[in-house]
Design a protein around this motif. Structure first.
Motif, mmCIF file in Angstrom:
data_model
loop_
_atom_site.group_PDB
_atom_site.id
_atom_site.type_symbol
_atom_site.label_atom_id
_atom_site.label_comp_id
_atom_site.label_asym_id
_atom_site.label_seq_id
_atom_site.Cartn_x
_atom_site.Cartn_y
_atom_site.Cartn_z
ATOM 1 N N PHE A 62 3.992 3.651 19.264
ATOM 2 C CA PHE A 62 4.124 4.900 18.495
ATOM 3 C C PHE A 62 3.338 4.857 17.190
ATOM 4 C CE2 PHE A 62 7.294 1.989 16.938
ATOM 5 C CZ PHE A 62 7.269 2.171 15.567
ATOM 6 N N GLY A 63 2.915 3.665 16.753
ATOM 7 C CA GLY A 63 2.259 3.499 15.469
ATOM 8 C C GLY A 63 2.991 2.485 14.614
ATOM 9 N N THR A 64 2.905 2.646 13.296
ATOM 10 C CA THR A 64 3.497 1.701 12.353
ATOM 11 C C THR A 64 4.278 2.447 11.282
ATOM 12 O OG1 THR A 64 1.675 0.124 12.677
ATOM 13 C CG2 THR A 64 3.018 -0.142 10.705
ATOM 14 N N VAL A 65 5.476 1.952 10.983
ATOM 15 C CA VAL A 65 6.311 2.500 9.915
ATOM 16 C C VAL A 65 6.591 1.384 8.916
ATOM 17 C CG1 VAL A 65 8.534 3.510 9.302
ATOM 18 C CG2 VAL A 65 7.380 4.242 11.384
ATOM 19 N N ARG A 66 6.429 1.690 7.615
ATOM 20 C CA ARG A 66 6.726 0.720 6.567
ATOM 21 C C ARG A 66 7.597 1.369 5.490
ATOM 22 N NH1 ARG A 66 1.195 -1.147 4.169
ATOM 23 N NH2 ARG A 66 0.663 1.027 4.624
ATOM 24 N N ILE A 67 8.365 0.532 4.805
ATOM 25 C CA ILE A 67 9.160 1.006 3.668
ATOM 26 C C ILE A 67 9.106 -0.066 2.590
ATOM 27 C CG2 ILE A 67 11.313 0.091 4.679
ATOM 28 C CD1 ILE A 67 12.749 2.472 3.298
ATOM 29 N N GLY A 68 8.845 0.365 1.352
ATOM 30 C CA GLY A 68 8.734 -0.579 0.243
ATOM 31 C C GLY A 68 7.786 -0.051 -0.809
ATOM 32 N N GLN A 69 7.018 -0.953 -1.433
ATOM 33 C CA GLN A 69 6.011 -0.581 -2.434
ATOM 34 C C GLN A 69 4.646 -1.059 -1.952
ATOM 35 O OE1 GLN A 69 6.143 -1.175 -6.997
ATOM 36 N NE2 GLN A 69 4.907 -2.919 -6.320
ATOM 37 N N PHE A 70 3.678 -0.150 -1.837
ATOM 38 C CA PHE A 70 2.355 -0.537 -1.346
ATOM 39 C C PHE A 70 1.339 0.560 -1.634
ATOM 40 C CE2 PHE A 70 5.340 0.755 1.920
ATOM 41 C CZ PHE A 70 4.735 1.846 2.529
ATOM 42 N N ASP A 71 0.046 0.232 -1.432
ATOM 43 C CA ASP A 71 -1.054 1.143 -1.735
ATOM 44 C C ASP A 71 -0.907 2.463 -0.990
ATOM 45 O OD1 ASP A 71 -2.179 -0.795 -3.302
ATOM 46 O OD2 ASP A 71 -3.734 -1.362 -1.860
ATOM 47 N N THR A 72 -1.313 3.532 -1.657
ATOM 48 C CA THR A 72 -1.316 4.847 -1.021
ATOM 49 C C THR A 72 -2.588 5.023 -0.186
ATOM 50 O OG1 THR A 72 -2.519 5.982 -2.791
ATOM 51 C CG2 THR A 72 -0.121 5.775 -3.037
ATOM 52 N N PRO A 73 -2.588 5.940 0.782
ATOM 53 C CA PRO A 73 -3.809 6.220 1.553
ATOM 54 C C PRO A 73 -4.995 6.601 0.688
ATOM 55 C CG PRO A 73 -1.912 7.166 2.668
ATOM 56 C CD PRO A 73 -1.421 6.656 1.347
ATOM 57 N N ARG A 84 -10.689 4.423 -1.498
ATOM 58 C CA ARG A 84 -11.549 3.858 -2.540
ATOM 59 C C ARG A 84 -11.867 2.397 -2.275
ATOM 60 N NH1 ARG A 84 -11.178 -0.405 -5.439
ATOM 61 N NH2 ARG A 84 -8.954 0.010 -5.457
ATOM 62 N N GLY A 85 -10.853 1.635 -1.840
ATOM 63 C CA GLY A 85 -11.063 0.218 -1.571
ATOM 64 C C GLY A 85 -12.070 -0.048 -0.469
ATOM 65 N N LYS A 86 -12.173 0.863 0.488
ATOM 66 C CA LYS A 86 -13.095 0.676 1.614
ATOM 67 C C LYS A 86 -14.555 0.870 1.211
ATOM 68 C CE LYS A 86 -12.041 0.579 5.619
ATOM 69 N NZ LYS A 86 -11.892 -0.500 6.622
ATOM 70 N N VAL A 87 -14.821 1.645 0.161
ATOM 71 C CA VAL A 87 -16.205 1.995 -0.176
ATOM 72 C C VAL A 87 -16.659 1.430 -1.519
ATOM 73 C CG1 VAL A 87 -16.044 4.094 1.193
ATOM 74 C CG2 VAL A 87 -15.596 4.207 -1.260
ATOM 75 N N ASP A 88 -15.767 0.791 -2.255
ATOM 76 C CA ASP A 88 -16.082 0.273 -3.586
ATOM 77 C C ASP A 88 -16.871 -1.030 -3.474
ATOM 78 O OD1 ASP A 88 -16.159 -0.380 -6.270
ATOM 79 O OD2 ASP A 88 -14.056 0.134 -6.621
ATOM 80 N N MET A 89 -18.106 -1.046 -3.970
ATOM 81 C CA MET A 89 -18.942 -2.240 -3.912
ATOM 82 C C MET A 89 -18.500 -3.309 -4.905
ATOM 83 S SD MET A 89 -21.272 -2.001 -1.606
ATOM 84 C CE MET A 89 -21.836 -0.718 -0.477
ATOM 85 N N ASP A 126 -15.689 -1.630 -11.168
ATOM 86 C CA ASP A 126 -14.806 -1.019 -10.173
ATOM 87 C C ASP A 126 -14.770 0.501 -10.380
ATOM 88 O OD1 ASP A 126 -12.157 -0.004 -9.112
ATOM 89 O OD2 ASP A 126 -11.878 -2.116 -8.588
ATOM 90 N N ILE A 127 -14.771 1.269 -9.287
ATOM 91 C CA ILE A 127 -14.780 2.739 -9.384
ATOM 92 C C ILE A 127 -13.569 3.266 -10.152
ATOM 93 C CG2 ILE A 127 -14.820 4.908 -8.077
ATOM 94 C CD1 ILE A 127 -16.166 3.410 -5.791
ATOM 95 N N ARG A 128 -12.482 2.512 -10.144
ATOM 96 C CA ARG A 128 -11.278 2.959 -10.846
ATOM 97 C C ARG A 128 -11.481 3.126 -12.343
ATOM 98 N NH1 ARG A 128 -7.167 -1.260 -8.101
ATOM 99 N NH2 ARG A 128 -9.128 -2.426 -8.013
ATOM 100 N N ASN A 129 -12.564 2.564 -12.884
ATOM 101 C CA ASN A 129 -12.866 2.820 -14.291
ATOM 102 C C ASN A 129 -13.009 4.308 -14.573
ATOM 103 O OD1 ASN A 129 -13.361 0.150 -15.806
ATOM 104 N ND2 ASN A 129 -14.518 -0.165 -13.910
ATOM 105 N N LEU A 130 -13.403 5.083 -13.557
ATOM 106 C CA LEU A 130 -13.608 6.515 -13.732
ATOM 107 C C LEU A 130 -12.575 7.377 -13.014
ATOM 108 C CD1 LEU A 130 -17.493 6.838 -13.364
ATOM 109 C CD2 LEU A 130 -16.149 6.249 -15.379
ATOM 110 N N THR A 131 -12.022 6.901 -11.888
ATOM 111 C CA THR A 131 -11.147 7.766 -11.096
ATOM 112 C C THR A 131 -9.720 7.813 -11.592
ATOM 113 O OG1 THR A 131 -10.705 5.941 -9.548
ATOM 114 C CG2 THR A 131 -12.480 7.484 -8.970
ATOM 115 N N ARG A 132 -9.270 6.799 -12.290
ATOM 116 C CA ARG A 132 -7.917 6.849 -12.823
ATOM 117 C C ARG A 132 -7.848 7.888 -13.928
ATOM 118 N NH1 ARG A 132 -6.133 0.500 -12.684
ATOM 119 N NH2 ARG A 132 -4.821 0.660 -10.841
#
Length: 345
Positions: free
Chosen positions: A100-111, A116-121, A128-134
């Motif tokens: 059916f997929g995966t279900v998680r509960i707790g504290q973790f990164d949002t989609p 951002r993590g997939k494309v950040d060089m 880090d791109i987060r210097n501007l996106t936050r």
């Protein structure tokens, strides 16, 4: 004879205690990521040592009936530079996966953060791109302005769909993105994404909304992608538009590239934060660097970055995934030279 009997009893007790552990697949993992940095805020400069999203974690999983698997993870930040850390401060959860997929509960990164993590060089590094996106303002905190994006939802519940023709959907919800109990769910938040990944190509779109305080309900749409032109050459890019955030709506966009030459990887990226409601409030960040792979688990690198701020902007070049960041001076360019090492275990 008495000694032999005691040894037998002790062995039996130890064997019994070990059964629950042996029933699960338990893994200890982590990363030691440190850098030596020369940072300049445009007025003064200094030399620093930074621990950059270093962590240690524990994973366990157990096979169940009906093709189900239960799993958990506890991960915490480790400050190798200052000798401290916080237990379970990073992605920590329990979950169930199956057809059916995966279900998680707790504290973790949002989609949204995952995209951002997939494309950040330069993830967790200088530039880090987060210097501007936050999204934040001087002296502001999450508690009074809402989500600053690229965060972890507290009290989160998430569903990840099975992969259909290389396409997946993630839905992440928290009734209260804060600590302690609530009777009004004032910090209720959602983050969703759809992503396609196959044959060296990745494309995703994500939406995140946060019920904040002070009349602000920050939300953002983010699009990210990368494409491997060859097995050595990758191009990447990301666009984010954020609304109802402190200072007014703001767009961030940019591109990056990496090229492998044996054990060396050259990389660079440039990102722009445009103006919000305040004139002369934008910035441009440029970073260039090179990695050298010493072995399967050990990488050294050098990176140089600069964030050029408009007169009323104060974006940094050394924040985002780093435990040591130099604050920016409004209207001044922030620069940094970083020598780093990453050891994954």
């Amino acid at each position: 004879m008495k000694s032999k009997k005691l040894n037998f009893i002790a062995a039996a007790v130890i064997s019994t205690l070990c059964v629950p552990v042996m029933a699960a697949d338990v893994t200890i993992y982590g990363r030691a990521h440190l850098s030596l940095d020369s940072l300049d805020d445009g007025v003064d400069s200094g030399t620093n040592v930074s621990s950059n999203s270093s962590r240690i974690g524990f994973k366990a999983s157990t096979k169940l009936e009906n093709n189900l698997e239960a799993f958990m993870q506890i991960e915490q930040n480790v400050r190798f530079d200052e000798g401290s850390g916080n237990w379970a401060s990073r992605d920590s959860f329990v979950g169930l996966r199956g057809d059916f997929g995966t279900v998680r509960i707790g504290q973790f990164d949002t989609p949204l953060k995952v995209v951002r993590g997939k494309v950040d060089m330069f993830g967790d590094r200088l530039g880090d791109i987060r210097n501007l996106t936050r999204t934040s303002t001087s002296g502001a905190t999450n508690a009074n302005i809402g989500n600053v994006f690229d965060e972890r939802y507290k009290n989160g519940v998430a569903y990840t769909s099975p992969k259909f023709s290389n396409f997946t959907v993630d839905v992440h919800y928290t009734p209260h993105n804060g600590t302690g109990a609530t009777n009004d769910n004032v910090l209720e938040s959602w983050s969703l994404s759809g992503a396609y990944e196959a044959n060296g190509f990745y494309a995703a779109i994500a939406y995140e909304t946060f019920e904040g305080a002070n009349g602000l309900d920050p939300n953002a749409i983010r699009v990210g992608l990368y494409y491997d032109l060859t097995s050595e050459f990758r191009l990447a890019g990301m666009f984010q538009t954020a609304s109802d955030v402190p200072g007014g709506d703001r767009d961030v966009f940019g591109v990056g590239a990496s090229y492998k030459l044996g054990d060396i990887t050259l990389r660079s990226q440039v990102y722009v934060a445009d103006e919000n409601d305040l004139d002369e409030s934008g910035a441009t960040m440029f970073v260039i660097g090179a990695d050298y792979k010493l072995g399967k688990d050990v990488t050294t690198y050098v990176a140089y970055g600069v964030t050029s701020n408009d007169e009323n902007a104060a974006f940094r070049v050394s924040a985002g995934g780093r435990d040591t960041a130099l604050a920016a001076v409004p209207g001044e360019d922030t620069t940094g030279l970083s020598l780093g090492v990453m050891y994954n275990f």
